[in-house]
Design a protein around this motif. Structure first.
Motif, PDB file in Angstrom:
ATOM      1  N   ASN A  67       0.825  -1.207   0.000  1.00 29.62           N
ATOM      2  CA  ASN A  67       0.000   0.000   0.000  1.00 29.62           C
ATOM      3  C   ASN A  67       0.858   1.255   0.000  1.00 29.62           C
ATOM      4  O   ASN A  67       0.562   2.218  -0.706  1.00 29.62           O
ATOM      5  CB  ASN A  67      -0.932   0.015   1.210  1.00 29.62           C
ATOM      6  CG  ASN A  67      -2.069  -0.967   1.102  1.00 29.62           C
ATOM      7  OD1 ASN A  67      -2.369  -1.484   0.030  1.00 29.62           O
ATOM      8  ND2 ASN A  67      -2.713  -1.245   2.219  1.00 29.62           N
ATOM      9  N   ILE A  68       1.923   1.254   0.784  1.00 29.26           N
ATOM     10  CA  ILE A  68       2.824   2.414   0.813  1.00 29.26           C
ATOM     11  C   ILE A  68       3.422   2.639  -0.571  1.00 29.26           C
ATOM     12  O   ILE A  68       3.510   3.774  -1.039  1.00 29.26           O
ATOM     13  CB  ILE A  68       3.919   2.227   1.886  1.00 29.26           C
ATOM     14  CG1 ILE A  68       3.292   2.365   3.285  1.00 29.26           C
ATOM     15  CG2 ILE A  68       5.063   3.226   1.689  1.00 29.26           C
ATOM     16  CD1 ILE A  68       4.205   1.951   4.430  1.00 29.26           C
ATOM     17  N   LYS A  69       3.778   1.576  -1.236  1.00 25.69           N
ATOM     18  CA  LYS A  69       4.385   1.699  -2.566  1.00 25.69           C
ATOM     19  C   LYS A  69       3.374   2.173  -3.609  1.00 25.69           C
ATOM     20  O   LYS A  69       3.659   3.071  -4.389  1.00 25.69           O
ATOM     21  CB  LYS A  69       4.986   0.362  -2.997  1.00 25.69           C
ATOM     22  CG  LYS A  69       5.641   0.407  -4.368  1.00 25.69           C
ATOM     23  CD  LYS A  69       6.380  -0.870  -4.663  1.00 25.69           C
ATOM     24  CE  LYS A  69       7.083  -0.822  -5.999  1.00 25.69           C
ATOM     25  NZ  LYS A  69       8.170   0.142  -6.089  1.00 25.69           N
ATOM     26  N   TYR A  70       2.202   1.562  -3.635  1.00 18.89           N
ATOM     27  CA  TYR A  70       1.264   1.802  -4.722  1.00 18.89           C
ATOM     28  C   TYR A  70       0.136   2.791  -4.410  1.00 18.89           C
ATOM     29  O   TYR A  70      -0.425   3.362  -5.336  1.00 18.89           O
ATOM     30  CB  TYR A  70       0.626   0.477  -5.169  1.00 18.89           C
ATOM     31  CG  TYR A  70       1.612  -0.450  -5.810  1.00 18.89           C
ATOM     32  CD1 TYR A  70       2.115  -0.191  -7.081  1.00 18.89           C
ATOM     33  CD2 TYR A  70       2.061  -1.585  -5.149  1.00 18.89           C
ATOM     34  CE1 TYR A  70       3.029  -1.040  -7.681  1.00 18.89           C
ATOM     35  CE2 TYR A  70       2.969  -2.450  -5.742  1.00 18.89           C
ATOM     36  CZ  TYR A  70       3.447  -2.166  -7.005  1.00 18.89           C
ATOM     37  OH  TYR A  70       4.346  -3.009  -7.594  1.00 18.89           O
ATOM     38  N   LEU A  73      -1.693   7.156   0.083  1.00 17.50           N
ATOM     39  CA  LEU A  73      -2.786   7.868   0.757  1.00 17.50           C
ATOM     40  C   LEU A  73      -3.638   6.894   1.564  1.00 17.50           C
ATOM     41  O   LEU A  73      -4.179   7.245   2.603  1.00 17.50           O
ATOM     42  CB  LEU A  73      -3.649   8.604  -0.272  1.00 17.50           C
ATOM     43  CG  LEU A  73      -4.700   9.552   0.289  1.00 17.50           C
ATOM     44  CD1 LEU A  73      -4.062  10.661   1.115  1.00 17.50           C
ATOM     45  CD2 LEU A  73      -5.515  10.147  -0.852  1.00 17.50           C
ATOM     46  N   HIS A  74      -3.698   5.666   1.120  1.00 13.71           N
ATOM     47  CA  HIS A  74      -4.472   4.621   1.808  1.00 13.71           C
ATOM     48  C   HIS A  74      -3.560   3.526   2.361  1.00 13.71           C
ATOM     49  O   HIS A  74      -3.944   2.359   2.402  1.00 13.71           O
ATOM     50  CB  HIS A  74      -5.494   4.022   0.849  1.00 13.71           C
ATOM     51  CG  HIS A  74      -6.546   4.979   0.426  1.00 13.71           C
ATOM     52  ND1 HIS A  74      -7.282   4.816  -0.724  1.00 13.71           N
ATOM     53  CD2 HIS A  74      -7.003   6.124   0.995  1.00 13.71           C
ATOM     54  CE1 HIS A  74      -8.127   5.811  -0.847  1.00 13.71           C
ATOM     55  NE2 HIS A  74      -7.977   6.625   0.179  1.00 13.71           N
ATOM     56  N   TYR A  75      -2.394   3.898   2.819  1.00 12.58           N
ATOM     57  CA  TYR A  75      -1.423   2.902   3.268  1.00 12.58           C
ATOM     58  C   TYR A  75      -1.931   2.066   4.435  1.00 12.58           C
ATOM     59  O   TYR A  75      -1.530   0.926   4.616  1.00 12.58           O
ATOM     60  CB  TYR A  75      -0.085   3.560   3.635  1.00 12.58           C
ATOM     61  CG  TYR A  75      -0.043   4.182   5.001  1.00 12.58           C
ATOM     62  CD1 TYR A  75       0.460   3.485   6.096  1.00 12.58           C
ATOM     63  CD2 TYR A  75      -0.512   5.481   5.213  1.00 12.58           C
ATOM     64  CE1 TYR A  75       0.502   4.059   7.353  1.00 12.58           C
ATOM     65  CE2 TYR A  75      -0.476   6.055   6.457  1.00 12.58           C
ATOM     66  CZ  TYR A  75       0.021   5.342   7.535  1.00 12.58           C
ATOM     67  OH  TYR A  75       0.047   5.908   8.779  1.00 12.58           O
ATOM     68  N   ASN A  76      -2.839   2.608   5.220  1.00 12.85           N
ATOM     69  CA  ASN A  76      -3.338   1.890   6.394  1.00 12.85           C
ATOM     70  C   ASN A  76      -4.750   1.332   6.190  1.00 12.85           C
ATOM     71  O   ASN A  76      -5.434   1.009   7.149  1.00 12.85           O
ATOM     72  CB  ASN A  76      -3.271   2.778   7.630  1.00 12.85           C
ATOM     73  CG  ASN A  76      -4.069   4.053   7.479  1.00 12.85           C
ATOM     74  OD1 ASN A  76      -4.580   4.358   6.409  1.00 12.85           O
ATOM     75  ND2 ASN A  76      -4.166   4.813   8.552  1.00 12.85           N
ATOM     76  N   VAL A 129       6.932   7.746  -3.091  1.00 14.24           N
ATOM     77  CA  VAL A 129       5.790   7.996  -2.197  1.00 14.24           C
ATOM     78  C   VAL A 129       5.241   9.410  -2.439  1.00 14.24           C
ATOM     79  O   VAL A 129       4.035   9.602  -2.573  1.00 14.24           O
ATOM     80  CB  VAL A 129       6.176   7.799  -0.728  1.00 14.24           C
ATOM     81  CG1 VAL A 129       5.081   8.264   0.212  1.00 14.24           C
ATOM     82  CG2 VAL A 129       6.525   6.335  -0.467  1.00 14.24           C
ATOM     83  N   LYS A 130       6.128  10.388  -2.517  1.00  9.13           N
ATOM     84  CA  LYS A 130       5.691  11.769  -2.770  1.00  9.13           C
ATOM     85  C   LYS A 130       4.974  11.902  -4.101  1.00  9.13           C
ATOM     86  O   LYS A 130       3.933  12.549  -4.190  1.00  9.13           O
ATOM     87  CB  LYS A 130       6.911  12.714  -2.740  1.00  9.13           C
ATOM     88  CG  LYS A 130       7.447  12.993  -1.362  1.00  9.13           C
ATOM     89  CD  LYS A 130       8.655  13.915  -1.435  1.00  9.13           C
ATOM     90  CE  LYS A 130       9.220  14.176  -0.068  1.00  9.13           C
ATOM     91  NZ  LYS A 130      10.409  15.055  -0.128  1.00  9.13           N
ATOM     92  N   ALA A 131       5.509  11.257  -5.125  1.00  9.76           N
ATOM     93  CA  ALA A 131       4.880  11.334  -6.445  1.00  9.76           C
ATOM     94  C   ALA A 131       3.491  10.708  -6.423  1.00  9.76           C
ATOM     95  O   ALA A 131       2.542  11.261  -6.992  1.00  9.76           O
ATOM     96  CB  ALA A 131       5.764  10.638  -7.486  1.00  9.76           C
TER      97      ALA A 131
END
Length: 136
Positions: A67-70, A73-76, A129-131
């Motif tokens: 989720n963090i990679k792709y 915003l919804h990593y959790n 992540v920023k992108a």
């Protein structure tokens, strides 16, 4: 919402990036610590315990780094919206690791999930992540 009553608050992306970086550091430490619980459960013939540990300590952190990679915003969000927001091949691979048929298969899935976790962890960059956040 048709009346405009519900509004999204703007996301503080700098704060979110700090949270994500902190979470990545935590996962780097905690992930390897808990893998032994799955293996210990399997070794003791306690398949139910091993499966619980696998889902919580192996599969869930794997989903989080994906989720963090792709979709940072919804990593959790764990698996919520995975079919909509993760690449199809990622979802298919997750499915193959989720539907475990027996203890022998669990051991193979755990090994594969661990390798994938570290591969994704090594590939995540702050710029990526920023992108992804700026696209959302």
């Amino acid at each position: 919402d048709k009346t405009g009553l519900v509004r999204d608050d703007p996301v503080d992306k700098d704060s979110l990036i700090k949270k994500i970086l902190g979470r990545l550091e935590t996962l780097k430490v905690t992930f390897p610590l808990f893998q032994v619980l799955v293996l210990k459960g399997l070794h003791r013939g306690q398949d139910v315990d091993a499966m619980g540990y696998y889902l919580g300590m192996t599969f869930r952190p794997l989903v989080e780094v994906l989720n963090i990679k792709y979709r940072p915003l919804h990593y959790n969000f764990h698996t919520t919206y995975a079919y909509y927001e993760l690449p199809g091949e990622v979802v298919e691979k997750l499915r193959s690791l989720y539907f475990v048929k027996d203890a022998g298969h669990l051991k193979k899935c755990r090994n594969e999930a661990e390798k994938w976790f570290w591969k994704i962890m090594a590939s995540v960059t702050i710029d990526e992540v920023k992108a992804a956040l700026h696209k959302s």
